[in-house]
Design a protein around this motif. Structure first.
Motif, mmCIF file in Angstrom:
data_model
loop_
_atom_site.group_PDB
_atom_site.id
_atom_site.type_symbol
_atom_site.label_atom_id
_atom_site.label_comp_id
_atom_site.label_asym_id
_atom_site.label_seq_id
_atom_site.Cartn_x
_atom_site.Cartn_y
_atom_site.Cartn_z
ATOM 1 N N GLY A 98 0.851 -1.232 -0.024
ATOM 2 C CA GLY A 98 0.067 0.277 -0.293
ATOM 3 C C GLY A 98 0.941 1.467 0.205
ATOM 4 O O GLY A 98 0.128 2.301 -0.778
ATOM 5 N N GLN A 99 1.837 0.870 0.576
ATOM 6 C CA GLN A 99 2.961 2.030 0.223
ATOM 7 C C GLN A 99 3.629 2.548 -1.275
ATOM 8 O O GLN A 99 2.852 3.425 -1.596
ATOM 9 N N VAL A 100 3.007 1.386 -1.193
ATOM 10 C CA VAL A 100 4.303 1.571 -3.102
ATOM 11 C C VAL A 100 3.180 2.440 -3.331
ATOM 12 O O VAL A 100 3.359 3.176 -4.914
ATOM 13 N N LEU A 101 1.730 2.040 -4.088
ATOM 14 C CA LEU A 101 0.220 2.679 -4.476
ATOM 15 C C LEU A 101 0.185 3.780 -3.774
ATOM 16 O O LEU A 101 0.106 5.027 -4.525
ATOM 17 N N ALA A 102 0.413 4.492 -2.717
ATOM 18 C CA ALA A 102 0.080 5.858 -2.248
ATOM 19 C C ALA A 102 1.592 6.328 -2.817
ATOM 20 O O ALA A 102 0.836 7.318 -3.263
#
Length: 289
Positions: free
Chosen positions: A41-45
């Motif tokens: 989710g961090q890489v998506l955000a």
């Protein structure tokens, strides 16, 4: 002491490097907190933030489609290369590659739209769902357990997450056909709409795969499986704040081989459908000895 919500806001503040050949380059960092891996989710955000930096502010993101290609190293900065695919009268498209050591760990295409008028309808939010205030938090469920995973769930996540049908931390509760989760950040998240959209992308990766575990009648403690997100698609429908309660209504539609497909509909407390998420995850059972 920096809170987990402040850390989430901080990781959305990317360094701007400039343009190289066909890409605009940004660099993101991983907080020194929690497990020794980069949360998907961090890489998506961060990819959402990087792509949006190259688009006019009056065109918010409305969809993304991404593939997780490699696990990320939390001790290595992540380089985001944004390619400007198209800018039309109403839509802008961007391709984002997230790199570490020259290899892509995520490949994503995102679309941005100049808002306009049109038809308006939606699916309805489930009725009679218990209010989040009546449900235990992860800290209340797991605070007395001295285990790294329990501490991560209870302390290291920037979101307060509560389960109307019971969590899958330690047991396999009822209602295997759905996985309901109330979610919001633990603190106020400012007033930047883009940051709220990026943070929603971050939070959308938390509980999708466990929806397949619920339908299979297992949980995080007893599964023993190798689990990873394979791809992720998301559509933002209406404005929403991540520091106000959002209900994730999740259903695992199919599982076969080592893959499962999960859909989530995200509602605010007024019953507005604010986002839809689809994810395929790998759930590989333990090897037989």
């Amino acid at each position: 002491m920096t809170s987990t919500t402040q850390l989430l806001r901080g990781l959305l503040d990317l360094d701007s490097v400039g343009a190289r050949t066909t890409e605009d380059i940004y660099v993101g960092h991983t907080p020194s907190l929690g497990p020794k891996r980069v949360f998907g989710g961090q890489v998506l955000a961060q990819s959402v933030i990087a792509a949006a930096r190259t688009v006019d502010e009056d065109r918010p993101i409305h969809s993304l489609h991404g593939y997780f290609l490699r696990p990320g190293d939390p001790d290595t900065p992540i380089t985001y290369g944004v390619e400007r695919l198209r800018d039309g009268r109403s839509f802008s498209a961007r391709r984002v590659h997230a790199y570490q050591d020259g290899a892509p760990i995520l490949s994503m295409i995102a679309s941005f739209e100049l808002p306009g008028e049109g038809i308006n309808f939606q699916d309805e939010m489930p009725a009679n769902v218990p209010d989040p205030e009546s449900l235990p938090s992860a800290a209340e469920e797991l605070g007395g357990i001295d285990h790294p995973m329990a501490r991560m769930w209870a302390e290291h996540r920037p979101f307060d997450m509560r389960y109307p049908d019971g969590s899958l931390y330690l047991s396999s509760p009822a209602h295997p056909e759905r996985n309901l989760v109330w979610m919001k950040t633990k603190e106020h998240f400012g007033d930047n709409p883009l940051e709220h959209q990026a943070a929603l992308a971050y939070g959308s990766d938390f509980t999708l795969i466990e929806t397949a575990l619920r339908r299979a009648g297992t949980n995080w403690l007893t599964s023993g499986s190798s689990i990873a997100s394979l791809d992720h698609a998301m559509w933002w429908h209406r404005p929403a704040r991540v520091d106000e309660w959002l209900l994730f209504v999740q259903h695992a539609t199919s599982a076969q081989g080592a893959r499962a497909l999960i859909k989530a509909s995200v509602f605010d407390r007024e019953g507005q459908l604010v986002a839809t998420v689809l994810q395929e995850g790998m759930i590989r059972p333990p090897r037989q000895r």
